[in-house]
Design an enzyme around this catalytic site. Structure first.
Site, PDB file in Angstrom:
ATOM      1  N   ASP A   1       0.786  -1.187   0.055  1.00  0.00           N
ATOM      2  CA  ASP A   1      -0.053   0.128  -0.067  1.00  0.00           C
ATOM      3  C   ASP A   1       0.855   1.132  -0.023  1.00  0.00           C
ATOM      4  O   ASP A   1       1.659   1.321   0.760  1.00  0.00           O
ATOM      5  CB  ASP A   1      -0.924  -0.096   1.306  1.00  0.00           C
ATOM      6  CG  ASP A   1      -1.878   0.993   1.351  1.00  0.00           C
ATOM      7  OD1 ASP A   1      -3.170   0.769   1.238  1.00  0.00           O
ATOM      8  OD2 ASP A   1      -1.691   2.283   0.952  1.00  0.00           O
TER       9      ASP A   1
ATOM     10  N   ASP B   1      -4.023   2.454  -5.051  1.00  0.00           N
ATOM     11  CA  ASP B   1      -2.499   2.435  -4.441  1.00  0.00           C
ATOM     12  C   ASP B   1      -2.312   1.286  -3.766  1.00  0.00           C
ATOM     13  O   ASP B   1      -1.504   1.230  -2.719  1.00  0.00           O
ATOM     14  CB  ASP B   1      -2.595   3.551  -3.613  1.00  0.00           C
ATOM     15  CG  ASP B   1      -2.961   3.545  -2.080  1.00  0.00           C
ATOM     16  OD1 ASP B   1      -3.930   3.011  -2.044  1.00  0.00           O
ATOM     17  OD2 ASP B   1      -2.374   4.063  -1.263  1.00  0.00           O
ATOM     18  N   GLU B   2      -3.109   0.137  -3.886  1.00  0.00           N
ATOM     19  CA  GLU B   2      -2.843  -1.131  -3.105  1.00  0.00           C
ATOM     20  C   GLU B   2      -2.814  -2.434  -4.000  1.00  0.00           C
ATOM     21  O   GLU B   2      -3.696  -2.547  -4.965  1.00  0.00           O
ATOM     22  CB  GLU B   2      -3.595  -1.216  -1.807  1.00  0.00           C
ATOM     23  CG  GLU B   2      -5.074  -1.035  -2.136  1.00  0.00           C
ATOM     24  CD  GLU B   2      -5.909  -1.489  -0.764  1.00  0.00           C
ATOM     25  OE1 GLU B   2      -5.375  -2.091  -0.018  1.00  0.00           O
ATOM     26  OE2 GLU B   2      -6.841  -0.612  -0.700  1.00  0.00           O
TER      27      GLU B   2
HETATM   28  P1  TTP Z   1      -5.383   5.156   1.281  1.00  0.00           P
HETATM   29  O1  TTP Z   1      -4.202   3.965   0.879  1.00  0.00           O
HETATM   30  O2  TTP Z   1      -6.417   4.872   2.310  1.00  0.00           O
HETATM   31  O3  TTP Z   1      -4.551   6.503   1.818  1.00  0.00           O
HETATM   32  P2  TTP Z   1      -3.377   7.192   1.639  1.00  0.00           P
HETATM   33  O4  TTP Z   1      -2.461   6.194   0.665  1.00  0.00           O
HETATM   34  O5  TTP Z   1      -3.310   8.497   1.396  1.00  0.00           O
HETATM   35  O6  TTP Z   1      -2.362   6.996   2.944  1.00  0.00           O
HETATM   36  P3  TTP Z   1      -1.826   5.873   3.863  1.00  0.00           P
HETATM   37  O7  TTP Z   1      -0.201   6.068   4.088  1.00  0.00           O
HETATM   38  O8  TTP Z   1      -2.648   5.471   4.910  1.00  0.00           O
HETATM   39  O9  TTP Z   1      -2.010   4.536   3.026  1.00  0.00           O
HETATM   40  O10 TTP Z   1      -5.921   5.837   0.011  1.00  0.00           O
HETATM   41  C1  TTP Z   1      -5.259   5.761  -1.316  1.00  0.00           C
HETATM   42  C2  TTP Z   1      -5.574   7.292  -1.953  1.00  0.00           C
HETATM   43  O11 TTP Z   1      -7.194   7.123  -2.026  1.00  0.00           O
HETATM   44  C3  TTP Z   1      -5.390   8.340  -1.045  1.00  0.00           C
HETATM   45  O12 TTP Z   1      -4.149   8.935  -1.331  1.00  0.00           O
HETATM   46  C4  TTP Z   1      -6.441   9.373  -1.549  1.00  0.00           C
HETATM   47  C5  TTP Z   1      -7.597   8.540  -1.984  1.00  0.00           C
HETATM   48  N1  TTP Z   1      -8.537   8.357  -0.931  1.00  0.00           N
HETATM   49  C6  TTP Z   1      -9.711   9.251  -1.014  1.00  0.00           C
HETATM   50  O13 TTP Z   1      -9.845   9.934  -2.205  1.00  0.00           O
HETATM   51  N2  TTP Z   1     -10.801   9.400  -0.046  1.00  0.00           N
HETATM   52  C7  TTP Z   1     -10.695   8.695   1.049  1.00  0.00           C
HETATM   53  O14 TTP Z   1     -11.294   8.654   1.781  1.00  0.00           O
HETATM   54  C8  TTP Z   1      -9.497   7.663   1.102  1.00  0.00           C
HETATM   55  C9  TTP Z   1      -9.273   6.892   2.338  1.00  0.00           C
HETATM   56  C10 TTP Z   1      -8.581   7.621   0.237  1.00  0.00           C
HETATM   57 MG    MG Z   2      -2.129   4.295   0.571  1.00  0.00          MG
END
Ligand code: TTP
Ligand code: MG
Length: 365
Positions: free
Chosen positions: A8, A106-107
């Protein structure tokens, strides 16, 4: 016994923005609506880890984020940039195992059972570090990786230490690893389920794992069975690429060719109800409603209408289909077959989609 890796990216949208604007590196960056000096509407999509120190989180109203850190850099999203970065990272991951499954922008999971010796923690760690380095070198992005014997535990492990984390759960230690974590960490436990569980005195995954299977089934139905297994660290779902559903189609051939409007509408409505239930179960909405009519001589016609906004309103779908069918009912030939199609499927909430796909994999549909 399998070895599954969940990768991720860290603060994904914000990290891409920092990469594109080197002067933003090391600074609080919030991606979302323009806060307009604290009165803007909309939410923060994500925030860099520097911004999270001020308490800013995904899905927080942008006005609140602004109050928490007015000096942060607020930037609107640039989706084409994120998609390109995501594609590049996914290509890297795909190159490390033919068993690959992208979960969101992103995962992803990769099954590396055949790539590393089972139980060799050093070898597994070296493999994971090489992937992290490749992503950092080629895409200038950091990620967190979780490794475990199944997808469920690997996903929770990647979230365990962030950013730039690496968490390896040794085989046989899944239950032990999950036990102290809050129940909310389990996929499928949302705010409501969490509240119900809290009332029962269940706070950690360990508390949940201790509840008998029969009790969980009685209280929560089929999802209870999934939760029982999940809390015990059990998950047999495979790492497999999910193919995008493009449309939902149904067809019906009458026993005898007909001109009976009642009968035709009844068949069409039944198909629409069935397709609609599939649509909503997957948390989709559709933009295009189509019908198909085949006459007694096999000549086949289709008609479709695209509505302005994606919908899951069954009444609207039915009326639209009925209107589309009218010209064919006016034809003097008998109708042999009717079909319907819901297309241009959209999902408003990718997270919800993930959950429903996850449940589907658990065979809980
Ligand atoms: P995530 O992987 O949940 O968050 P992240 O990558 O920003 O942070 P982390 O380090 O905790 O993994 O989500 C990936 C992308 O999806 C995030 O950068 C933006 C988008 N997203 C939204 O648009 N709305 C949301 O509520 C969430 C959780 C994510
Ligand atoms: Mg992320």
């Amino acid at each position: 016994m399998r070895t599954i890796m969940h990768i991720d990216l860290d603060a994904f949208y914000a990290a891409v923005e920092q990469r594109e604007h080197p002067e933003w590196q090391g600074k609080p960056v919030v991606v979302g609506a323009d806060p307009k000096q604290g009165t803007g509407r909309g939410v923060a999509m994500t925030a860099s880890y520097e911004a999270r120190k001020f308490g800013i989180k995904s899905a927080m109203p942008i006005s609140r984020a602004y109050k928490l850190c007015p000096t942060a850099i607020f930037t609107p999203p640039n989706f084409p940039l994120y998609t390109a970065a995501s594609d590049a990272v996914m290509d890297i991951l795909r190159s490390h195992s033919e068993k690959f499954e992208q979960v969101s922008i992103d995962e992803a999971f990769i099954d590396v059972t055949a790539k590393v010796s089972r139980g060799d923690k050093n070898e597994i760690e070296t493999f994971a570090v090489a992937i992290k380095n490749e992503i950092r070198q080629k895409e200038k992005l950091s990620c967190s990786i979780g490794i475990a014997a199944n997808k469920l535990v690997a996903k929770i492990a990647s979230d365990y230490r962030k950013p730039d984390g690496l968490t390896i759960v040794a085989a046989g230690r899944e239950k032990e690893f999950l036990s102290p974590l809050p129940v909310r960490k389990l996929i499928g436990v949302g705010e409501k389920t969490e509240a119900v569980l809290k009332q029962m005195g269940v706070n950690t995954i360990g508390d949940l794992a201790a509840l008998p299977n029969e009790f969980m089934l009685k209280e929560f139905g089929k999802i209870g069975l999934y939760l029982h297994e999940a809390a015990n660290g059990v998950d047999n779902s495979e790492v497999e690429e999910c193919y995008e559903v493009k449309s939902i189609n149904r067809n019906y051939t009458f026993e005898e060719d007909t001109k009976d409007h009642e009968l035709i509408f009844a068949a069409m409505n039944e198909m629409l109800e069935d397709a609609h239930s599939s649509l909503t179960q997957n948390n989709f909405r559709c933009k295009t409603i189509g019908i198909r009519a085949r006459f007694e001589d096999f000549e086949t016609h289709t008609k479709e209408k695209t509505v302005k906004e994606a919908t899951k309103d069954l009444a609207l779908i039915k009326t639209t289909a009925k209107t589309l069918l009218q010209p064919f009912l006016a034809d003097k030939r008998l109708i042999r077959q009717v079909g319907i199609r819901l297309a241009h499927l959209e999902t408003a909430d990718t997270r919800q989609k993930q959950v429903s796909e996850y449940f589907k994999q658990q065979d809980l549909k």
